[in-house]
Design a protein around this motif. Structure first.
Motif: not given
Lengths: 153, 153
Positions: B79-80, B83-85, B88
């Motif tokens: 997840n973390n 969030r920062r792309k 994927e």
DNA sequence: TAGAAATAGTTTTATGTCAAACTAATATGC
DNA sequence: GCATATTAGTTTGACATAAAACTATTTCTA
């Protein structure tokens, strides 16, 4: 896929030693943590109890130095142990910034209960190495540890 | 104060090796974590990026096996990173329970940026040991690791 | 094929962990 | 002596971590 960066010999030697050491240490942590969990203790909680048992009452800064953790973290761990009445905080009368942290009777009982089994587990794990190998492992790890204190990575 | 439990020779040998190994490993973690923090990466986040770089897209269970962490923890770390792309998630069409996790271009760029310095730091730290010592350290750690898989502590 | 078991992943709960900002108390320097 | 440093400890915010309960999906089995 299986991509990899180019590795020279010195690199792959160091990386191999690195990964083996990290893995061995993680395995040790898992094993010891599993045992401590039977008594609802975390590794840090046990480290605090053990430190207080061996050295007597200490302030939190000293505890932090012994178990190598940050001030804030010591507050957390000490809170969790205090809630279970395994340790006690006493404000120092002379310098009110300090709290002396001491084992309670219950905490001492816990150390007596847990410590021998803890030691036995470690001895059992290390029994796969000869005494000479244990010495050599300790020596190499110490050398590695000392060298890092100077270096910034 | 300075109380201590009685220790036999085999016990103190094992305990000494134990504490030295744990300390060395902790020092290594501190050093590598400090470097990774410059790129706002935690050790686990880097481990995931590195794994995906080397092995290509994986599902979270496979990632967990590679980095030796629990399912729930993989969810958090992924997840973390997502969030920062840097990575994927893609739902597998055939079996909707699975998510394939893959590096993005940005994530790959991050690996290229961080990895060489990461390796260089490890090599530097281990350079205090001779190649023979590095081999011996790796051998002893491996032996220790293998022995634990059987034992319950 | 329908119900049960297994599997991938998420959520929850509790703890640990650090860094940084903060409070309270003491020490220092001008 | 008072302003400033330092010091001990707490709080906050972000992340890590495990275990256990939970959801959704697939497989197994009777």
């Amino acid at each position: 896929m299986k991509r990899t960066f180019h590795s020279s010999k010195p690199e792959s030697d160091a990386l191999n030693a690195y990964i083996k050491l990290i893995r061995a240490s993680e395995n040790l942590s898992v094993a010891t943590h599993r045992h401590l969990a039977d008594h609802d203790l975390t590794s840090s909680q046990f480290a605090v109890l053990e430190t207080l048992y061996h050295l007597g009452p200490l302030c939190q800064i000293e505890i932090g130095k012994k178990i190598q953790k940050s001030r804030g973290n010591v507050t957390t761990v000490v809170n969790n142990l205090a809630r279970r009445k395994l340790i006690e905080r006493q404000k120092d009368c002379r310098d009110k910034r300090f709290s002396q942290v001491a084992l309670t009777d219950l905490g001492e009982k816990m150390v007596y209960e847990v410590f021998p089994h803890h030691i036995a587990g470690i001895v059992r794990i290390f029994s796969c190495l000869t005494p000479a190998e244990q010495h050599e492992l300790a020596r190499l790890c110490r050398k590695l540890g000392l060298s890092q204190q100077a270096k910034t990575y």
